[in-house]
Scaffold this motif. Structure first.
Motif, PDB file in Angstrom:
ATOM      1  N   GLY A   3     -32.752   2.357  -7.054  1.00 43.25           N
ATOM      2  CA  GLY A   3     -33.480   2.733  -8.247  1.00 43.25           C
ATOM      3  C   GLY A   3     -33.578   1.594  -9.241  1.00 43.25           C
ATOM      4  N   SER A   4     -34.497   1.693 -10.178  1.00 43.77           N
ATOM      5  CA  SER A   4     -34.688   0.664 -11.202  1.00 43.77           C
ATOM      6  C   SER A   4     -33.999   1.086 -12.494  1.00 43.77           C
ATOM      7  CB  SER A   4     -36.187   0.452 -11.466  1.00 43.77           C
ATOM      8  OG  SER A   4     -36.843   0.043 -10.293  1.00 43.77           O
ATOM      9  N   PRO A   5     -33.292   0.170 -13.159  1.00 44.51           N
ATOM     10  CA  PRO A   5     -32.673   0.506 -14.450  1.00 44.51           C
ATOM     11  C   PRO A   5     -33.739   0.816 -15.495  1.00 44.51           C
ATOM     12  CG  PRO A   5     -32.504  -1.853 -14.008  1.00 44.51           C
ATOM     13  CD  PRO A   5     -33.044  -1.229 -12.765  1.00 44.51           C
ATOM     14  N   VAL A   6     -33.405   1.755 -16.370  1.00 44.69           N
ATOM     15  CA  VAL A   6     -34.400   2.180 -17.362  1.00 44.69           C
ATOM     16  C   VAL A   6     -33.994   1.811 -18.782  1.00 44.69           C
ATOM     17  CG1 VAL A   6     -35.208   4.086 -15.920  1.00 44.69           C
ATOM     18  CG2 VAL A   6     -33.324   4.467 -17.535  1.00 44.69           C
ATOM     19  N   LEU A   7     -32.761   1.365 -18.977  1.00 49.73           N
ATOM     20  CA  LEU A   7     -32.338   0.988 -20.326  1.00 49.73           C
ATOM     21  C   LEU A   7     -32.810  -0.426 -20.632  1.00 49.73           C
ATOM     22  CD1 LEU A   7     -28.685   2.390 -20.422  1.00 49.73           C
ATOM     23  CD2 LEU A   7     -30.768   3.436 -21.319  1.00 49.73           C
ATOM     24  N   GLY A   8     -33.666  -0.542 -21.622  1.00 52.12           N
ATOM     25  CA  GLY A   8     -34.247  -1.835 -21.955  1.00 52.12           C
ATOM     26  C   GLY A   8     -33.394  -2.631 -22.930  1.00 52.12           C
ATOM     27  N   GLU A   9     -33.843  -3.834 -23.239  1.00 56.94           N
ATOM     28  CA  GLU A   9     -33.117  -4.728 -24.126  1.00 56.94           C
ATOM     29  C   GLU A   9     -32.949  -4.128 -25.513  1.00 56.94           C
ATOM     30  OE1 GLU A   9     -30.959  -7.776 -25.553  1.00 56.94           O
ATOM     31  OE2 GLU A   9     -31.522  -7.407 -23.459  1.00 56.94           O
ATOM     32  N   GLU A  10     -33.910  -3.384 -25.967  1.00 59.42           N
ATOM     33  CA  GLU A  10     -33.819  -2.792 -27.301  1.00 59.42           C
ATOM     34  C   GLU A  10     -32.645  -1.821 -27.385  1.00 59.42           C
ATOM     35  OE1 GLU A  10     -36.492  -0.106 -30.420  1.00 59.42           O
ATOM     36  OE2 GLU A  10     -37.404  -0.913 -28.605  1.00 59.42           O
ATOM     37  N   THR A  11     -32.465  -0.977 -26.352  1.00 62.14           N
ATOM     38  CA  THR A  11     -31.357  -0.015 -26.334  1.00 62.14           C
ATOM     39  C   THR A  11     -30.018  -0.726 -26.237  1.00 62.14           C
ATOM     40  OG1 THR A  11     -32.757   1.645 -25.278  1.00 62.14           O
ATOM     41  CG2 THR A  11     -30.364   1.947 -25.102  1.00 62.14           C
ATOM     42  N   LEU A  12     -29.938  -1.720 -25.360  1.00 64.84           N
ATOM     43  CA  LEU A  12     -28.686  -2.441 -25.177  1.00 64.84           C
ATOM     44  C   LEU A  12     -28.303  -3.216 -26.433  1.00 64.84           C
ATOM     45  CD1 LEU A  12     -29.269  -3.762 -21.542  1.00 64.84           C
ATOM     46  CD2 LEU A  12     -27.944  -1.761 -22.263  1.00 64.84           C
ATOM     47  N   SER A  13     -29.284  -3.844 -27.076  1.00 67.18           N
ATOM     48  CA  SER A  13     -29.007  -4.582 -28.307  1.00 67.18           C
ATOM     49  C   SER A  13     -28.575  -3.650 -29.430  1.00 67.18           C
ATOM     50  CB  SER A  13     -30.247  -5.373 -28.740  1.00 67.18           C
ATOM     51  OG  SER A  13     -30.554  -6.367 -27.796  1.00 67.18           O
ATOM     52  N   ALA A  14     -29.186  -2.464 -29.467  1.00 65.23           N
ATOM     53  CA  ALA A  14     -28.805  -1.488 -30.492  1.00 65.23           C
ATOM     54  C   ALA A  14     -27.365  -1.032 -30.295  1.00 65.23           C
ATOM     55  CB  ALA A  14     -29.748  -0.287 -30.434  1.00 65.23           C
ATOM     56  N   ALA A  15     -26.945  -0.856 -29.021  1.00 61.41           N
ATOM     57  CA  ALA A  15     -25.555  -0.479 -28.747  1.00 61.41           C
ATOM     58  C   ALA A  15     -24.613  -1.581 -29.195  1.00 61.41           C
ATOM     59  CB  ALA A  15     -25.383  -0.189 -27.261  1.00 61.41           C
ATOM     60  N   ASP A  16     -24.970  -2.847 -28.907  1.00 62.34           N
ATOM     61  CA  ASP A  16     -24.146  -3.975 -29.344  1.00 62.34           C
ATOM     62  C   ASP A  16     -24.014  -3.997 -30.858  1.00 62.34           C
ATOM     63  OD1 ASP A  16     -23.675  -4.891 -26.788  1.00 62.34           O
ATOM     64  OD2 ASP A  16     -25.332  -6.332 -26.812  1.00 62.34           O
ATOM     65  N   LEU A  17     -25.105  -3.768 -31.546  1.00 66.01           N
ATOM     66  CA  LEU A  17     -25.104  -3.827 -33.001  1.00 66.01           C
ATOM     67  C   LEU A  17     -24.249  -2.708 -33.594  1.00 66.01           C
ATOM     68  CD1 LEU A  17     -26.181  -5.151 -35.572  1.00 66.01           C
ATOM     69  CD2 LEU A  17     -28.160  -3.612 -35.441  1.00 66.01           C
ATOM     70  N   ARG A  18     -24.436  -1.487 -33.076  1.00 64.68           N
ATOM     71  CA  ARG A  18     -23.697  -0.346 -33.620  1.00 64.68           C
ATOM     72  C   ARG A  18     -22.201  -0.459 -33.370  1.00 64.68           C
ATOM     73  NH1 ARG A  18     -26.093   5.199 -31.675  1.00 64.68           N
ATOM     74  NH2 ARG A  18     -24.439   5.926 -33.096  1.00 64.68           N
ATOM     75  N   LEU A  19     -21.822  -1.127 -32.294  1.00 64.45           N
ATOM     76  CA  LEU A  19     -20.410  -1.215 -31.942  1.00 64.45           C
ATOM     77  C   LEU A  19     -19.782  -2.564 -32.283  1.00 64.45           C
ATOM     78  CD1 LEU A  19     -20.409   0.651 -28.522  1.00 64.45           C
ATOM     79  CD2 LEU A  19     -19.614   1.503 -30.733  1.00 64.45           C
ATOM     80  N   SER A  20     -20.512  -3.405 -32.996  1.00 68.49           N
ATOM     81  CA  SER A  20     -19.962  -4.726 -33.317  1.00 68.49           C
ATOM     82  C   SER A  20     -18.719  -4.611 -34.187  1.00 68.49           C
ATOM     83  CB  SER A  20     -21.018  -5.593 -34.009  1.00 68.49           C
ATOM     84  OG  SER A  20     -21.437  -4.995 -35.235  1.00 68.49           O
ATOM     85  N   ALA A  21     -18.723  -3.678 -35.140  1.00 70.29           N
ATOM     86  CA  ALA A  21     -17.544  -3.505 -35.988  1.00 70.29           C
ATOM     87  C   ALA A  21     -16.357  -3.006 -35.169  1.00 70.29           C
ATOM     88  CB  ALA A  21     -17.848  -2.534 -37.126  1.00 70.29           C
ATOM     89  N   THR A  22     -16.617  -2.105 -34.225  1.00 72.90           N
ATOM     90  CA  THR A  22     -15.553  -1.616 -33.344  1.00 72.90           C
ATOM     91  C   THR A  22     -14.999  -2.748 -32.487  1.00 72.90           C
ATOM     92  OG1 THR A  22     -16.380   0.652 -33.245  1.00 72.90           O
ATOM     93  CG2 THR A  22     -15.077  -0.109 -31.380  1.00 72.90           C
ATOM     94  N   ASP A  23     -15.909  -3.585 -31.967  1.00 72.16           N
ATOM     95  CA  ASP A  23     -15.464  -4.720 -31.155  1.00 72.16           C
ATOM     96  C   ASP A  23     -14.543  -5.643 -31.951  1.00 72.16           C
ATOM     97  OD1 ASP A  23     -17.044  -3.734 -29.121  1.00 72.16           O
ATOM     98  OD2 ASP A  23     -18.735  -5.081 -29.539  1.00 72.16           O
ATOM     99  N   GLN A  24     -14.919  -5.899 -33.193  1.00 69.17           N
ATOM    100  CA  GLN A  24     -14.105  -6.777 -34.039  1.00 69.17           C
ATOM    101  C   GLN A  24     -12.756  -6.139 -34.364  1.00 69.17           C
ATOM    102  OE1 GLN A  24     -16.423  -7.961 -37.481  1.00 69.17           O
ATOM    103  NE2 GLN A  24     -18.219  -8.359 -36.215  1.00 69.17           N
ATOM    104  N   LEU A  25     -12.767  -4.816 -34.622  1.00 70.50           N
ATOM    105  CA  LEU A  25     -11.535  -4.097 -34.916  1.00 70.50           C
ATOM    106  C   LEU A  25     -10.570  -4.177 -33.734  1.00 70.50           C
ATOM    107  CD1 LEU A  25      -9.759  -2.083 -36.566  1.00 70.50           C
ATOM    108  CD2 LEU A  25     -11.034  -0.251 -35.427  1.00 70.50           C
ATOM    109  N   LEU A  26     -11.072  -3.932 -32.537  1.00 70.68           N
ATOM    110  CA  LEU A  26     -10.204  -3.948 -31.356  1.00 70.68           C
ATOM    111  C   LEU A  26      -9.639  -5.339 -31.108  1.00 70.68           C
ATOM    112  CD1 LEU A  26     -12.290  -1.667 -28.962  1.00 70.68           C
ATOM    113  CD2 LEU A  26     -10.177  -1.077 -30.149  1.00 70.68           C
TER     114      LEU A  26
END
Length: 433
Positions: A3-26
């Motif tokens: 199958g072909s992946p359906v999650l595009g760069e916009e979704t992945l970048s948004a996840a990175d952005l939303r979790l950047s504070a969590t990443d820094q905290l950990l």
């Protein structure tokens, strides 16, 4: 068909952005296990009883006590009854414990200005603060200090706060005046902590002392003794000990359980106060959970049933101590308190046996994991970290030899250290001993 992946760069970048504070905290708050050696015990001695060469003196007292009890072999077979059916293991353990008591009888020593010292007038405590510091400087010069040494000063409670901080101040200033530097394994112990603010004040005091003595920022670190229920459960229902670790701004090295103050504060009758009472296990479980992956090390407390008195009383004390040491090792707590030289015998006997018991299967599992060969257990990186940590701790205290570990695992000390931190073998080192 793939199958072909359906999650595009916009979704992945948004996840990175939303979790950047969590990443820094950990990354900031949970850096992983502390690098370097953790002592298997902390021995406490009142400040007015500390002299250069005390470590060797404790070792000799322990060996003399063993001889008086019928010999080290007979004593260990009594304290660890399972050795009665394992003569070869008993002989090897006797040799290892005897060597430890001769070569490095104390791993960590705390010069006590708190409960073991008591309340004295200011002039007398000033005298012993500077005298103890002088002896530390002398021990630095002649190489007689144990690997870790420091002091326990009085708590941040209002009646003794200023006295405790003055003692700390005098102790450090005298060592620096006489030796020009502090001991490499310096440990400072802050007892009877009840609130996070007391930890914050200790951080500020440490920073001020560093500035005053032109010490590197962050050099002065400290342990916190968990001796009050208030640090386990706060008035708002939160767990202050977890917040305290992060409020220490990287300066906290350990949490040490205080058996008797804690039990008494909960109303446990004196005859039932023990390292294995349910209230003790409750507190230590919270300490372990709070400290996990922070680099803060956990220490068990002490037993006040000493191997002294009649023959039967002494043997009971040794057997009890050996069982309690084995118990907390099995619970994942790798350090405890010792209050008397005679306890060193069972401290090292129980500790060494803990690491020797599972050495062969542990080494075999790590070898299988690291070299990618098949085995009966399918281990994951988290388990590999635990296996490597077990072996590394065993080598550090003298229970295992580095050569035996290397031969059994096919791994170098550097590779085992890497596995301890990450659970993964570096790509260019897999399968290369």
């Amino acid at each position: 068909m793939v199958g072909s992946p359906v999650l595009g760069e916009e979704t992945l970048s948004a996840a990175d952005l939303r979790l950047s504070a969590t990443d820094q905290l950990l990354a900031r708050s949970y850096p992983g296990e502390a690098a370097g050696r953790q002592p298997v015990h902390t021995a406490y001695v009142p400040a007015d009883q500390f002299l250069p060469g005390l470590a060797d003196q404790w070792g000799r007292q322990a060996l003399d006590a063993a001889e008086a009890a019928g010999g080290l072999g007979a004593l260990l077979r009594h304290a660890l009854p399972e050795l009665n059916d394992e003569e070869a293991e008993c002989e090897a353990l006797v040799s290892a414990v005897r060597h430890k008591l001769t070569a490095e009888p104390l791993e960590d020593l705390r010069i006590d200005f708190e409960d073991g010292f008591g309340i004295r007038d200011d002039a007398e405590e000033d005298h012993w603060a500077t005298t103890a510091a002088h002896h530390v400087a002398e021990g630095m010069d002649d190489g007689t200090l144990p690997p870790f040494i420091g002091l326990r000063f009085k708590s941040m409670e209002a009646p003794v706060r200023r006295r405790g901080l003055r003692t700390l101040d005098l102790f450090l200033a005298t060592i620096l005046d006489e030796a020009g530097q502090l001991p490499e394994g310096l440990r400072l112990t802050l007892p009877k902590v009840t609130t996070v603010d007391q930890v914050r004040v200790m951080v500020d005091v440490a920073a001020q002392l560093e500035r005053a003595h032109s010490l590197p920022e962050g050099q002065l670190q400290f342990e916190v003794q968990v001796e009050t229920p208030q640090i386990i459960l706060g008035p708002d229902g939160r767990i202050p000990v977890a917040e305290a670790i992060h409020a220490a701004e990287g300066r906290m090295t350990g949490l040490h359980y205080g058996t008797y103050d804690y039990s008494a504060a909960l109303g446990v009758a004196a005859g039932f106060q023990s390292m294995e009472h349910p209230v003790a296990d409750f507190a230590k479980a919270h300490m372990q959970a709070a400290a996990a992956q922070t680099g803060v090390q956990i220490s068990e407390g002490s037993t006040n049933i000493l191997p002294l008195g009649s023959d039967d009383e002494a043997l009971h004390g040794w057997r009890l101590h050996a069982r309690l040491v084995a118990r907390h090792l099995g619970h994942g707590i790798y350090q405890g308190w010792d209050l008397h030289p005679h306890q060193l015998i069972t401290r090292y006997a129980a500790t060494f046996r803990f690491y020797r018991q599972e050495f062969a299967p542990c080494a075999a599992r790590l070898r299988t994991y690291a070299h990618g060969t098949s085995g009966t257990v399918l281990d994951e990186p988290a388990t590999a970290k635990a296996l490597a940590g077990y072996l590394q701790r065993g080598v550090a205290c003298g229970a295992l030899s580095r050569q035996d570990v290397t031969e059994a695992t096919g791994l170098t000390a550097a590779q085992i250290s890497s596995l301890t931190r990450t659970g993964l073998m570096p790509a260019d080192e897999e399968g290369t001993p």
